[in-house]
Design an enzyme around this catalytic site. Structure first.
Site, PDB file in Angstrom:
ATOM      1  N   LEU A  66      -1.821  41.067  -6.468  1.00 60.10           N
ATOM      2  CA  LEU A  66      -1.660  39.977  -5.592  1.00 60.10           C
ATOM      3  C   LEU A  66      -2.015  40.347  -4.331  1.00 60.10           C
ATOM      4  O   LEU A  66      -1.723  41.270  -3.718  1.00 60.10           O
ATOM      5  CB  LEU A  66      -0.207  39.423  -5.596  1.00 60.10           C
ATOM      6  CG  LEU A  66       0.357  39.616  -6.951  1.00 60.10           C
ATOM      7  CD1 LEU A  66       1.911  39.366  -7.044  1.00 60.10           C
ATOM      8  CD2 LEU A  66      -0.144  38.209  -7.724  1.00 60.10           C
ATOM      9  N   GLU A 104      17.011  50.565  -7.215  1.00 61.32           N
ATOM     10  CA  GLU A 104      15.630  51.268  -7.383  1.00 61.32           C
ATOM     11  C   GLU A 104      15.714  52.583  -6.959  1.00 61.32           C
ATOM     12  O   GLU A 104      16.101  53.101  -5.951  1.00 61.32           O
ATOM     13  CB  GLU A 104      14.788  50.310  -6.399  1.00 61.32           C
ATOM     14  CG  GLU A 104      13.361  50.854  -6.352  1.00 61.32           C
ATOM     15  CD  GLU A 104      12.486  50.032  -5.220  1.00 61.32           C
ATOM     16  OE1 GLU A 104      11.728  50.972  -4.550  1.00 61.32           O
ATOM     17  OE2 GLU A 104      12.815  49.026  -4.896  1.00 61.32           O
ATOM     18  N   ALA A 159       4.314  52.922  -7.701  1.00 65.74           N
ATOM     19  CA  ALA A 159       3.893  52.297  -9.156  1.00 65.74           C
ATOM     20  C   ALA A 159       4.152  50.724  -8.897  1.00 65.74           C
ATOM     21  O   ALA A 159       3.465  49.962  -9.586  1.00 65.74           O
ATOM     22  CB  ALA A 159       4.856  52.775 -10.179  1.00 65.74           C
ATOM     23  N   LYS A 205      18.581  50.327  -2.710  1.00 62.35           N
ATOM     24  CA  LYS A 205      17.582  51.640  -2.617  1.00 62.35           C
ATOM     25  C   LYS A 205      18.568  52.454  -1.914  1.00 62.35           C
ATOM     26  O   LYS A 205      18.552  52.971  -0.703  1.00 62.35           O
ATOM     27  CB  LYS A 205      16.667  51.163  -1.663  1.00 62.35           C
ATOM     28  CG  LYS A 205      15.585  52.162  -1.416  1.00 62.35           C
ATOM     29  CD  LYS A 205      14.363  52.042  -2.294  1.00 62.35           C
ATOM     30  CE  LYS A 205      13.477  53.247  -2.343  1.00 62.35           C
ATOM     31  NZ  LYS A 205      12.343  53.363  -3.336  1.00 62.35           N
ATOM     32  N   LYS A 257       7.559  49.436  -7.898  1.00 57.33           N
ATOM     33  CA  LYS A 257       8.881  49.517  -8.338  1.00 57.33           C
ATOM     34  C   LYS A 257       9.519  48.113  -7.439  1.00 57.33           C
ATOM     35  O   LYS A 257      10.352  47.393  -7.926  1.00 57.33           O
ATOM     36  CB  LYS A 257       9.805  50.749  -8.050  1.00 57.33           C
ATOM     37  CG  LYS A 257       9.448  51.709  -8.857  1.00 57.33           C
ATOM     38  CD  LYS A 257      10.257  53.123  -8.809  1.00 57.33           C
ATOM     39  CE  LYS A 257      10.289  53.189  -7.377  1.00 57.33           C
ATOM     40  NZ  LYS A 257       9.090  54.083  -7.019  1.00 57.33           N
ATOM     41  N   THR A 258       9.115  48.281  -6.126  1.00 59.09           N
ATOM     42  CA  THR A 258       9.962  47.194  -4.979  1.00 59.09           C
ATOM     43  C   THR A 258       9.426  46.004  -5.428  1.00 59.09           C
ATOM     44  O   THR A 258      10.109  45.027  -5.521  1.00 59.09           O
ATOM     45  CB  THR A 258       9.367  47.624  -3.747  1.00 59.09           C
ATOM     46  OG1 THR A 258      10.122  49.017  -3.601  1.00 59.09           O
ATOM     47  CG2 THR A 258      10.198  46.889  -2.875  1.00 59.09           C
TER      48      THR A 258
END
Length: 229
Positions: free
Chosen positions: A209, A117, A14, A38, A16-17
């Protein structure tokens, strides 16, 4: 006052990182000490540090407290599959209480902003009776939700929000994440729907990006809504 949040997503990949790294980078640019964790990762490759996970390495790189890799990612499974299946393949067992204890040890460092996370989405199984949501519950952390903008995201987002609320945790905010160079059909209309339907502030919209760095992501995010927590 130190702040800590659990970061989850509507799905695997999705964003998240990237969202977590962007928030940590933004906080560091404002003079905050930062720590990204993590605790559980599935998917490893051999590097100079030994077996590592790319998401965990990214979080380590933007953590101003300069944690060791094992502090960021204490439980690493080699196969990039559901954690309980990866653990089964390696003959290992996952222990929610141990994970929570490891994270509590890092929270004692009291960084100005700590982000924990998750792996995949909110209900990723750990054992036949436990999911990774139990980690956020055990730690009583407010949640940041990353919504992957794709067909079906409205349903995925609202179901995840309902599950977080049902588990008794506050939704501190959410981040929209575009997942390709071509926007989803009616992307802006979907964003407006999410803004109306999700009962929490939007921390930003990460566009696709070409250079997906923490610095680039930070420019599209805001920490202001998190000050209430």
């Amino acid at each position: 006052m130190p702040k800590a949040f659990f970061v989850t997503g509507t799905d695997t990949d999705a964003g998240k990182t990237l969202a977590s790294c962007g928030l940590l980078q933004l906080a560091h640019s404002q003079g905050w000490s930062t720590l990204g964790l993590k605790p559980l990762a599935a998917g490893a490759e051999q590097t100079e540090q030994g077996w590592t996970n790319s998401d965990a390495l990214a979080l380590q790189a933007v953590s101003s407290l300069q944690p060791a890799y094992a502090e960021v990612n204490p439980v690493l499974l080699k196969q990039p599959i559901a954690p309980h299946l990866a653990a089964l393949e390696e003959g290992r067992s996952l222990n929610l209480e141990r994970l929570a204890g490891l994270v509590r040890g890092q929270l004692m460092k009291r960084a100005d902003l700590t982000l924990v996370e998750g792996a995949g989405g909110w209900r990723v199984p750990l054992t036949p009776g436990q999911t990774l949501a139990g980690l956020a519950k055990a730690l009583q952390l407010p949640v940041i939700l990353v919504v992957r903008l794709k067909l079906g995201c409205l349903n995925h987002a609202l179901l995840t929000v309902e599950a977080i609320q049902r588990d008794g945790l506050p939704l501190a905010g959410w981040i929209a994440s575009s997942q390709g160079p071509e926007p989803m059909l009616q992307e802006e209309a979907n964003l407006q729907s999410l803004l109306q339907l999700i009962p929490a502030p939007c921390l930003g919209h990460l566009p696709w990006l070409e250079s997906a760095t923490a610095e680039a992501a930070a420019g599209f995010l805001s920490l202001e809504p998190l000050n209430a927590h």
